[in-house]
Design a protein around this motif. Structure first.
Motif, PDB file in Angstrom:
ATOM      1  N   ALA A 248       4.281   0.891  18.174  1.00 24.31           N
ATOM      2  CA  ALA A 248       5.323   0.181  17.426  1.00 24.31           C
ATOM      3  C   ALA A 248       4.707  -0.836  16.475  1.00 24.31           C
ATOM      4  CB  ALA A 248       6.276  -0.505  18.396  1.00 24.31           C
ATOM      5  N   ASP A 249       3.616  -1.465  16.895  1.00 23.32           N
ATOM      6  CA  ASP A 249       2.970  -2.457  16.040  1.00 23.32           C
ATOM      7  C   ASP A 249       2.360  -1.812  14.799  1.00 23.32           C
ATOM      8  OD1 ASP A 249       1.879  -5.255  15.673  1.00 23.32           O
ATOM      9  OD2 ASP A 249       0.002  -4.137  15.743  1.00 23.32           O
ATOM     10  N   MET A 250       1.907  -0.557  14.920  1.00 23.28           N
ATOM     11  CA  MET A 250       1.308   0.124  13.768  1.00 23.28           C
ATOM     12  C   MET A 250       2.334   0.456  12.695  1.00 23.28           C
ATOM     13  SD  MET A 250      -1.763   2.583  15.026  1.00 23.28           S
ATOM     14  CE  MET A 250      -0.733   3.773  15.841  1.00 23.28           C
ATOM     15  N   LEU A 251       3.614   0.331  13.038  1.00 17.90           N
ATOM     16  CA  LEU A 251       4.658   0.628  12.063  1.00 17.90           C
ATOM     17  C   LEU A 251       4.726  -0.419  10.965  1.00 17.90           C
ATOM     18  CD1 LEU A 251       6.915   2.663  11.476  1.00 17.90           C
ATOM     19  CD2 LEU A 251       8.458   1.238  12.811  1.00 17.90           C
ATOM     20  N   LYS A 252       4.243  -1.616  11.259  1.00 25.73           N
ATOM     21  CA  LYS A 252       4.284  -2.686  10.262  1.00 25.73           C
ATOM     22  C   LYS A 252       3.377  -2.332   9.084  1.00 25.73           C
ATOM     23  CE  LYS A 252       5.029  -6.282  13.745  1.00 25.73           C
ATOM     24  NZ  LYS A 252       4.476  -7.508  14.389  1.00 25.73           N
ATOM     25  N   PRO A 253       3.888  -2.417   7.856  1.00 25.20           N
ATOM     26  CA  PRO A 253       3.053  -2.077   6.689  1.00 25.20           C
ATOM     27  C   PRO A 253       1.920  -3.075   6.498  1.00 25.20           C
ATOM     28  CG  PRO A 253       5.186  -2.953   5.989  1.00 25.20           C
ATOM     29  CD  PRO A 253       5.266  -2.794   7.471  1.00 25.20           C
ATOM     30  N   ARG A 254       0.685  -2.574   6.446  1.00 26.07           N
ATOM     31  CA  ARG A 254      -0.481  -3.429   6.251  1.00 26.07           C
ATOM     32  C   ARG A 254      -1.289  -3.040   5.015  1.00 26.07           C
ATOM     33  NH1 ARG A 254       0.002  -2.745  11.799  1.00 26.07           N
ATOM     34  NH2 ARG A 254       0.000  -4.658  13.038  1.00 26.07           N
ATOM     35  N   HIS A 255      -1.013  -1.850   4.495  1.00 22.72           N
ATOM     36  CA  HIS A 255      -1.791  -1.362   3.356  1.00 22.72           C
ATOM     37  C   HIS A 255      -1.449  -2.155   2.096  1.00 22.72           C
ATOM     38  CE1 HIS A 255      -3.948   1.396   0.761  1.00 22.72           C
ATOM     39  NE2 HIS A 255      -2.872   1.515   0.007  1.00 22.72           N
ATOM     40  N   MET A 256      -2.485  -2.646   1.429  1.00 25.11           N
ATOM     41  CA  MET A 256      -2.320  -3.386   0.180  1.00 25.11           C
ATOM     42  C   MET A 256      -2.619  -2.440  -0.983  1.00 25.11           C
ATOM     43  SD  MET A 256      -1.413  -6.340   1.265  1.00 25.11           S
ATOM     44  CE  MET A 256      -1.547  -7.298  -0.237  1.00 25.11           C
ATOM     45  N   THR A 257      -1.611  -2.215  -1.803  1.00 30.88           N
ATOM     46  CA  THR A 257      -1.795  -1.312  -2.936  1.00 30.88           C
ATOM     47  C   THR A 257      -2.609  -1.983  -4.034  1.00 30.88           C
ATOM     48  OG1 THR A 257       0.274  -2.031  -3.945  1.00 30.88           O
ATOM     49  CG2 THR A 257       0.367  -0.147  -2.451  1.00 30.88           C
ATOM     50  N   LYS A 258      -3.334  -1.153  -4.774  1.00 33.56           N
ATOM     51  CA  LYS A 258      -4.132  -1.627  -5.896  1.00 33.56           C
ATOM     52  C   LYS A 258      -3.836  -0.731  -7.089  1.00 33.56           C
ATOM     53  CE  LYS A 258      -8.863  -2.830  -7.205  1.00 33.56           C
ATOM     54  NZ  LYS A 258     -10.291  -2.809  -6.795  1.00 33.56           N
ATOM     55  N   GLU A 259      -3.507  -1.329  -8.198  1.00 36.39           N
ATOM     56  CA  GLU A 259      -3.081  -0.579  -9.380  1.00 36.39           C
ATOM     57  C   GLU A 259      -4.163   0.402  -9.821  1.00 36.39           C
ATOM     58  OE1 GLU A 259      -0.277   0.662 -11.929  1.00 36.39           O
ATOM     59  OE2 GLU A 259      -0.026  -0.944 -10.453  1.00 36.39           O
ATOM     60  N   GLY A 260      -3.739   1.665  -9.992  1.00 33.66           N
ATOM     61  CA  GLY A 260      -4.665   2.687 -10.476  1.00 33.66           C
ATOM     62  C   GLY A 260      -5.547   3.293  -9.412  1.00 33.66           C
ATOM     63  N   VAL A 261      -5.375   2.883  -8.142  1.00 35.37           N
ATOM     64  CA  VAL A 261      -6.184   3.409  -7.037  1.00 35.37           C
ATOM     65  C   VAL A 261      -5.264   4.090  -6.043  1.00 35.37           C
ATOM     66  CG1 VAL A 261      -7.728   2.839  -5.127  1.00 35.37           C
ATOM     67  CG2 VAL A 261      -7.975   1.660  -7.311  1.00 35.37           C
ATOM     68  N   TYR A 262      -5.639   5.303  -5.639  1.00 35.22           N
ATOM     69  CA  TYR A 262      -4.834   6.073  -4.686  1.00 35.22           C
ATOM     70  C   TYR A 262      -5.609   6.202  -3.382  1.00 35.22           C
ATOM     71  CZ  TYR A 262      -2.487   7.399  -9.027  1.00 35.22           C
ATOM     72  OH  TYR A 262      -1.847   7.373 -10.240  1.00 35.22           O
ATOM     73  N   ALA A 263      -5.175   5.436  -2.381  1.00 34.89           N
ATOM     74  CA  ALA A 263      -5.779   5.528  -1.057  1.00 34.89           C
ATOM     75  C   ALA A 263      -4.763   5.931   0.000  1.00 34.89           C
ATOM     76  CB  ALA A 263      -6.418   4.194  -0.669  1.00 34.89           C
ATOM     77  N   ASP A 264      -3.484   5.838  -0.350  1.00 35.66           N
ATOM     78  CA  ASP A 264      -2.422   6.130   0.607  1.00 35.66           C
ATOM     79  C   ASP A 264      -1.191   6.582  -0.151  1.00 35.66           C
ATOM     80  OD1 ASP A 264      -1.531   5.824   3.542  1.00 35.66           O
ATOM     81  OD2 ASP A 264       0.018   4.698   2.488  1.00 35.66           O
ATOM     82  N   LEU A 265      -0.245   7.137   0.584  1.00 33.83           N
ATOM     83  CA  LEU A 265       1.015   7.568  -0.014  1.00 33.83           C
ATOM     84  C   LEU A 265       1.735   6.423  -0.720  1.00 33.83           C
ATOM     85  CD1 LEU A 265       3.001  10.048  -0.153  1.00 33.83           C
ATOM     86  CD2 LEU A 265       4.083   9.087   1.872  1.00 33.83           C
ATOM     87  N   ARG A 266       1.575   5.206  -0.210  1.00 36.44           N
ATOM     88  CA  ARG A 266       2.250   4.040  -0.789  1.00 36.44           C
ATOM     89  C   ARG A 266       1.765   3.719  -2.202  1.00 36.44           C
ATOM     90  NH1 ARG A 266       4.860   0.695   2.985  1.00 36.44           N
ATOM     91  NH2 ARG A 266       4.705   1.440   5.133  1.00 36.44           N
TER      92      ARG A 266
END
Length: 818
Positions: A248-266
């Motif tokens: 349940a704790d892993m459900l919290k969004p932690r990924h920080m998006t960076k413009e022009g970089v694709y590391a995750d679906l977000r």
């Protein structure tokens, strides 16, 4: 002896083990981690027997020959009052605590036995074998209880009837832990109470007539057969997942998006433009997978009779490192593959879609969130045939319109190599709806632009098959394009008489692929048959493709066009297998694919490009829409099939049988799931003063004088050992490598210590980085969670030359992300 959890002092090793079991609830399993903290010792163990043996052999000064009988039950919580004469004077509080202790001890023992039985079922043992095992163990335990009681009674005088009665009463209260597990019904009841498994539901597809042989008359009679499939309610599965606090704790969004970089679906367009995911950041991102598999793997005419279809799902909210674990791949539906031909696929999707509509509108209440969590399908993945069948497209790739992304005719696949071509018309939601409507209006039409029927998934509010951008690089590349083109290049080597067939096979067999790839080394390849493949599986194909330059590069001139075709394919593969990409790399990928396809047609004008070649031209746009397509491939999902393949089966109702077995195992493993997946190999405690990296380790670990030095470890399933190479960072567009010399472990923290390597250049002809040890002998210490790319590498050399240069073969494109 000291408990590593609560630091309480215990009298001996047996008391310490009992304390860990009863007070802290430690039970045997995959995630059991026991630490020795006696006199600064830091050894880690995964079994109670190994832990106890270590304590009894390495820390003999702590062992008491006799157990202290005066231990206060309230303070320790696990001592048994051995002196029967003192029982009469024991306070009511102590008696209550002792009774509670017995109950906890019995429950703990029962849970251990239940886990052992569940693991036998998970390993594929038949019900009769499990019944026999439980029955035998029930007799063994009963005999041990009887012998223990007789031994205790013999210690008393014949006249001591009072104490004899007390002992007999105590043994009567001692339950046989296998008795509550001695039938399938009892086991299922206990497993449900203990783990709360989600039971599969049988759904009816329809009825039909089938011929069945009459054993009495020997004739065949027409009987009515009801076809069913097993559906596991996805809403109930989601609720069970989030009962585990760590999940349940892993459900919290932690990924920080960076413009022009694709590391995750977000990071990608689909997520950012979604009316659900872009607004509700913690909404559930459900990724579906569909595939068929053989359960009996027969040959001949009976092949396909026991073929099953499975729909799995994962939560893309979880990081990819956790979704690679089979525990986090959940079953949605299990059905006979032949039923897809008899009935509409939408009948199988119907219960799933109904649940998803509830999730989209009403949502799900999760304890750790105050608000309701909604969710829906984010993408559906699978092989091309599976997705076409699921989405309602034509399942023949010889058809005129056989691409689910565009309306380009198949004949144009040989001349159009880029999405930018004006002839490439991309499918849209509106266009697809119009095609489905046309088919419904005139059922006599076989298909419209490759569309055979509508898909029930399109009735969802936030998902449409026209915006499903997932592709499978495992089937497209590793089992398709790569083997097809490597075979052509190897034939070219034979035609030019650079090697004969035996020499070529000898090179492939004798080459040193390194420790990491020793299990995936390719066997003898098929070159002279009429097929398009080499007869390899996906991992063997990847191994051969990556090592082709080192294997045969010494035979080929640098300006050879056939060699250049292979190098172009390797560049494409490195990009599409990368976990992190940029906008610029997607543009570069588009040009690489165009150049590769154009060169292929120049070199082999009479050979047609495969449909999988055409699917590649859509990769750049797909990456911009859903991020790295590596996270969409089928490799881990297909590994999930192995659970069903290794089970002993009753073919009378195979879908229900296998679904129930799967749900029992998932409930067991899910309860013990932990985010820390660390397995330690053999090693020893080493003082920091003995290590060259000691000061750096001390600065990271803090006030420690010694660490556990392991020969190897497995972190989230990836093995690291001394002399392997890791990538620590990417500087000036070149990877910085380090050779592991020491693996230092403290609790659950791991440091990889080694010597820095110098990356001299990237050799284009051999498609590998030329490296050497750094001349300054620089020491590098890195936390395992801070690795730039998690996979380790091997140091390799070219085949058959006197050049002893060291090379590192890349498996992806290295990109500087910070």
């Amino acid at each position: 002896m000291k408990c590593f959890d609560c630091q309480k002092e215990l009298s001996c090793s047996n008391m310490l083990v009992r304390h860990l079991r009863l007070v802290h609830g430690y039970l045997p399993g995959k995630n059991l981690r026991l630490k020795c903290v006696q006199t600064g010792c830091g050894y880690m163990f995964g079994t109670f027997s190994g832990f106890r043996k270590h304590l009894n052999t390495k820390h003999t000064e702590y062992i008491d020959q006799e157990v202290d009988t005066d231990v206060n039950v309230n303070s320790v919580g696990e001592a048994v009052i051995a002196n029967v004469d003192e029982t009469a004077t024991t306070s009511d509080v102590d008696v209550t605590a002792t009774c509670e202790l017995f109950r906890n001890s019995n429950r703990s023992t029962l849970d251990m036995c239940a886990t052992a039985v569940a693991q036998l079922k998970a390993a594929g043992l038949s019900q009769s074998t499990v019944n026999s095992f439980v029955s035998t163990m029930e007799e063994v335990v009963s005999k041990i209880h009887s012998q223990a009681k007789d031994a205790a009674l013999q210690c008393l005088s014949p006249q001591d009837t009072e104490n004899k009665n007390s002992i007999e009463q105590s043994f009567q209260k001692l339950e046989n832990p296998f008795t509550p597990l001695n039938s399938e019904a009892k086991r299922n009841k206990h497993f449900t109470e203990k783990w709360g498994k989600v039971e599969p539901i049988e759904k009816v597809l329809g009825t039909r007539f089938d011929s069945r042989r009459n054993k009495t008359t020997g004739t065949y009679d027409q009987v009515i057969v009801t076809d069913k499939f097993a559906y596991i309610p996805i809403l109930e599965t989601l609720k069970s997942i989030f009962q585990n606090p760590e999940l349940a704790d892993m459900l919290k969004p932690r990924h920080m998006t960076k413009e022009g970089v694709y590391a995750d679906l977000r990071d990608a367009t689909y997520f950012k433009e979604s009316p659900l995911f872009s607004v509700e950041k913690d909404s559930l991102q459900i990724q579906l997978f569909y595939d068929d598999f053989e359960t009996a793997n027969p040959l001949g005419s009976k092949k396909g009779i026991h073929k099953l279809g499975a729909i799995y799902f994962t939560l893309r909210n979880f990081p990819p490192i956790y979704n690679s674990s089979l525990i986090n791949i959940h079953l949605c539906a299990l059905f006979h593959a032949q039923d897809i031909k008899r009935y509409d696929f939408n009948l199988i999707l119907e219960p799933l879609v109904n649940d998803l509509k509830v999730l989209e509108t009403e949502g799900l209440k999760i304890p750790m969130f105050r608000h309701v969590i909604r969710g829906t399908i984010v993408q559906v993945t699978g092989d091309n045939l599976g997705l076409h069948g699921l989405f309602g497209f034509v399942e023949s790739f010889g058809a005129r319109y056989c691409c689910r992304f565009c309306l380009l005719e198949k004949a144009r696949f040989q001349t159009v190599f880029c999405e930018d071509d004006p002839d490439v018309v991309l499918r849209t939601v509106e266009m697809h709806a119009q095609h489905c409507q046309t088919i419904q209006t005139d059922p006599t039409l076989p298909h419209i632009y490759g569309v055979k029927r509508s898909c029930l998934l399109n009735s969802l509010q936030y998902f449409n098959t026209a915006t499903n951008f997932s592709v499978d690089i495992m089937h497209d590349i590793l089992e398709g394009v790569a083997q097809f083109e490597v075979k052509l290049v190897l034939r070219y080597i034979l035609q030019e008489k650079l090697l004969n067939a035996e020499q070529l096979a000898g090179r492939i067999h004798a080459f040193d692929y390194g420790y990491n790839q020793q299990r995936n080394r390719p066997p003898r390849v098929k070159l002279l048959d009429g097929s398009n493949d080499l007869g390899l599986n996906a991992t063997q194909s990847w191994c051969l493709l990556r090592n082709m330059p080192l294997l045969f590069g010494d035979l080929i001139q640098t300006d050879d066009k056939y060699w250049h075709l292979l190098l172009l394919l390797l560049q494409i593969v490195n990009i599409v297998f990368s976990p992190v990409l940029s906008d610029g790399m997607t543009i570069y990928l588009k040009h690489l694919i165009t150049d590769h396809h154009r060169l292929f047609k120049q070199l082999f004008p009479t050979i047609n490009l495969l449909p999988k070649h055409h699917f590649m031209i859509h990769y750049p746009r797909n990456i911009r829409n859903i991020g790295p397509i590596l996270h969409m491939w089928c490799m881990r999902y297909e590994a999930k099939h192995n659970f069903f393949k290794r089970q002993l089966k009753s073919f009378k109702n195979i879908t229900k049988t296998l679904a129930k077995k799967h749900q029992s195992c998932m409930a067991m493993y899910q309860e013990s799931f932990t985010k820390e997946r660390l397995t330690l190999g053999p090693g020893k405690m080493v003082a920091l003063v003995e290590l060259k990296e000691g000061p750096e380790i001390a600065s990271i670990f803090g006030d420690v004088t010694s660490v556990f030095s392991a020969k190897w470890i497995k972190h989230h399933g990836t093995e690291y050992r001394c002399d392997l190479i890791i990538c620590t960072e990417v500087a000036f567009e070149m990877p910085v490598f380090c050779k592991i010399k020491t693996i230092a472990v403290k609790d659950d923290s791991v440091l990889l210590c080694g010597k820095l390597m110098e990356t001299m250049c990237f050799d284009d002809h051999y498609h590998a980085f030329k490296v050497r040890l750094h001349p300054d002998r620089v020491v590098k210490v890195l936390d395992i969670n801070q690795l730039c790319y998690f996979k380790p590498f091997d140091v390799q050399m070219k085949y058959g030359t006197t050049d002893f240069s060291n090379y590192i073969v890349p498996y992806c494109h290295f990109m500087q992300t910070c």
